[in-house]
Write a protein that holds these residues in place. Structure first.
Motif, PDB file in Angstrom:
ATOM      1  N   LEU A  64       0.909  -1.131   0.055  1.00 13.05           N
ATOM      2  CA  LEU A  64      -0.078   0.049  -0.155  1.00 13.05           C
ATOM      3  C   LEU A  64       0.830   1.168   0.163  1.00 13.05           C
ATOM      4  O   LEU A  64       0.532   2.014  -0.684  1.00 13.05           O
ATOM      5  CB  LEU A  64      -0.968  -0.092   1.243  1.00 13.05           C
ATOM      6  N   LEU A  65       1.950   0.974   0.821  1.00 10.96           N
ATOM      7  CA  LEU A  65       2.939   2.244   0.818  1.00 10.96           C
ATOM      8  C   LEU A  65       3.313   2.689  -0.533  1.00 10.96           C
ATOM      9  O   LEU A  65       3.513   3.849  -1.172  1.00 10.96           O
ATOM     10  CB  LEU A  65       4.155   2.029   1.641  1.00 10.96           C
ATOM     11  N   LEU A  66       3.902   1.431  -1.442  1.00 12.14           N
ATOM     12  CA  LEU A  66       4.361   1.552  -2.576  1.00 12.14           C
ATOM     13  C   LEU A  66       3.259   2.076  -3.771  1.00 12.14           C
ATOM     14  O   LEU A  66       3.822   2.840  -4.432  1.00 12.14           O
ATOM     15  CB  LEU A  66       5.112   0.320  -3.088  1.00 12.14           C
ATOM     16  N   LEU A  67       2.334   1.620  -3.440  1.00 11.27           N
ATOM     17  CA  LEU A  67       1.116   2.137  -4.446  1.00 11.27           C
ATOM     18  C   LEU A  67       0.824   3.635  -4.241  1.00 11.27           C
ATOM     19  O   LEU A  67       0.629   4.446  -4.936  1.00 11.27           O
ATOM     20  CB  LEU A  67      -0.164   1.376  -4.149  1.00 11.27           C
ATOM     21  N   THR A  68       0.752   3.920  -2.856  1.00 14.10           N
ATOM     22  CA  THR A  68       0.515   5.352  -2.711  1.00 14.10           C
ATOM     23  C   THR A  68       1.842   6.403  -3.141  1.00 14.10           C
ATOM     24  O   THR A  68       1.213   7.509  -3.762  1.00 14.10           O
ATOM     25  CB  THR A  68       0.770   5.802  -0.899  1.00 14.10           C
ATOM     26  N   VAL A  69       2.919   5.805  -3.359  1.00 15.18           N
ATOM     27  CA  VAL A  69       4.020   6.526  -3.851  1.00 15.18           C
ATOM     28  C   VAL A  69       3.523   6.711  -5.239  1.00 15.18           C
ATOM     29  O   VAL A  69       3.801   7.669  -5.972  1.00 15.18           O
ATOM     30  CB  VAL A  69       5.197   5.793  -3.677  1.00 15.18           C
ATOM     31  N   ALA A  70       3.230   5.566  -5.752  1.00 14.37           N
ATOM     32  CA  ALA A  70       2.898   5.446  -7.472  1.00 14.37           C
ATOM     33  C   ALA A  70       1.820   6.684  -7.837  1.00 14.37           C
ATOM     34  O   ALA A  70       2.021   7.429  -8.725  1.00 14.37           O
ATOM     35  CB  ALA A  70       2.505   3.990  -7.960  1.00 14.37           C
ATOM     36  N   VAL A  71       0.805   6.824  -7.129  1.00 17.00           N
ATOM     37  CA  VAL A  71      -0.312   7.623  -6.842  1.00 17.00           C
ATOM     38  C   VAL A  71       0.067   9.030  -7.094  1.00 17.00           C
ATOM     39  O   VAL A  71      -0.159   9.851  -7.677  1.00 17.00           O
ATOM     40  CB  VAL A  71      -1.560   7.206  -6.235  1.00 17.00           C
ATOM     41  N   LEU A  72       0.927   9.387  -6.148  1.00 19.35           N
ATOM     42  CA  LEU A  72       1.566  10.767  -5.780  1.00 19.35           C
ATOM     43  C   LEU A  72       2.517  10.986  -6.945  1.00 19.35           C
ATOM     44  O   LEU A  72       2.223  12.066  -7.484  1.00 19.35           O
ATOM     45  CB  LEU A  72       2.235  10.578  -4.425  1.00 19.35           C
ATOM     46  N   LEU A  73       3.282   9.937  -7.653  1.00 16.61           N
ATOM     47  CA  LEU A  73       4.150  10.393  -8.433  1.00 16.61           C
ATOM     48  C   LEU A  73       3.281  10.618  -9.809  1.00 16.61           C
ATOM     49  O   LEU A  73       3.479  11.710 -10.658  1.00 16.61           O
ATOM     50  CB  LEU A  73       5.059   9.378  -8.974  1.00 16.61           C
ATOM     51  N   TYR A  74       2.191   9.830  -9.958  1.00 20.44           N
ATOM     52  CA  TYR A  74       1.294  10.297 -11.354  1.00 20.44           C
ATOM     53  C   TYR A  74       0.539  11.572 -11.135  1.00 20.44           C
ATOM     54  O   TYR A  74       0.465  12.448 -12.232  1.00 20.44           O
ATOM     55  CB  TYR A  74       0.189   9.261 -11.212  1.00 20.44           C
ATOM     56  N   PHE A  75       0.097  11.961  -9.575  1.00 16.22           N
ATOM     57  CA  PHE A  75      -0.443  13.376  -9.651  1.00 16.22           C
ATOM     58  C   PHE A  75       0.395  14.460 -10.081  1.00 16.22           C
ATOM     59  O   PHE A  75       0.234  15.451 -10.383  1.00 16.22           O
ATOM     60  CB  PHE A  75      -0.917  13.546  -8.242  1.00 16.22           C
TER      61      PHE A  75
END
Length: 233
Positions: A64-75
């Motif tokens: 979940l932490l890694l996915l959160t990073v991916a989402v923030l990077l996409y934003f």
């Protein structure tokens, strides 16, 4: 309705979860090292909270932490795309962390261990042979991203580098020590200490990276906030 969350609050929240998971894992270590006749509760507890287990609560949190990073990077990519032409680097990082999140949840790297052991007979510090292709890919990615990192603000760059160093120290460094220990001594207290440090460093590194990305967004947006609106409003 508007909610405002400070960056320090986010970091403290993630740190509290990591600390809780660490305490639960240490309880698992104690059970495995001290209790010889394990009851069903002990086995269930270890399966649920031990850092060395896959597809349990700590691994879910890491994914979940890694996915959160991916989402923030996409934003960040979407935001930067509106203001400059050189925004593809953020999208590339988003794809990398999406893969890492999937890998954490599905154990892709575990398949590489079997393949490399069968074909190349790695041992010692490379007992967990997935380290070789992943380290190579990480090194190449770092070289490709040198121009991207040069454009970053100094403080954000330092935060990202420190978080990356913490993550790599756990994911690569402790994994190498743990692999060598596992091959020579088997599953014991020393090995449990290594994988405990490994997973803790990984989660801490990713949490700090989330903090650095939120700080980057805060610098662009001045205030981080979100609104909840009724569907008909």
């Amino acid at each position: 309705m508007k909610f405002k969350i400070t960056l320090t609050t986010v970091l403290k929240f993630l740190g509290s979860i990591i600390l809780l998971l660490l305490v639960l894992n240490l309880a698992c270590v104690w059970m495995q090292y001290v209790i010889e006749d394990k009851k069903p509760f002990h086995i269930f507890f270890i399966r649920l909270f031990d850092f060395n287990q896959e597809a349990n609560i700590p691994s879910f949190f890491s994914s979940l932490l890694l996915l959160t990073v991916a989402v923030l990077l996409y934003f960040i990519y979407r935001y930067e795309k509106k203001t400059e032409q050189k925004a593809m680097g953020w999208q590339g990082l988003a794809l990398v962390f999406t893969f890492l999140s999937i890998d954490e949840a599905t154990e892709i790297h575990e398949f590489l261990i079997g393949y490399f052991r069968t074909h190349y007979e790695f041992s010692g510090y490379f007992y967990y042979a997935w380290i070789i292709p992943y380290s190579t890919a990480m090194l190449l990615l770092g070289l490709v991203y040198i121009p991207f990192f040069k454009r970053l603000d100094g403080r954000i760059f330092i935060l990202m580098m420190v978080s990356g160093a913490i993550f790599i120290a756990g994911a690569i460094g402790m994994e190498m020590l743990g692999g060598n220990t596992m091959e020579n001594e088997g599953f014991g207290l020393r090995y449990m200490i290594f994988y405990t440090i490994e997973e803790t460093l990984e989660m801490a590194g990713v949490s700090l990276f989330i903090f650095s990305l939120l700080r980057f967004l805060a610098g662009r947006k001045k205030n981080l906030s979100f609104k909840l609106k009724p569907s008909g409003g």
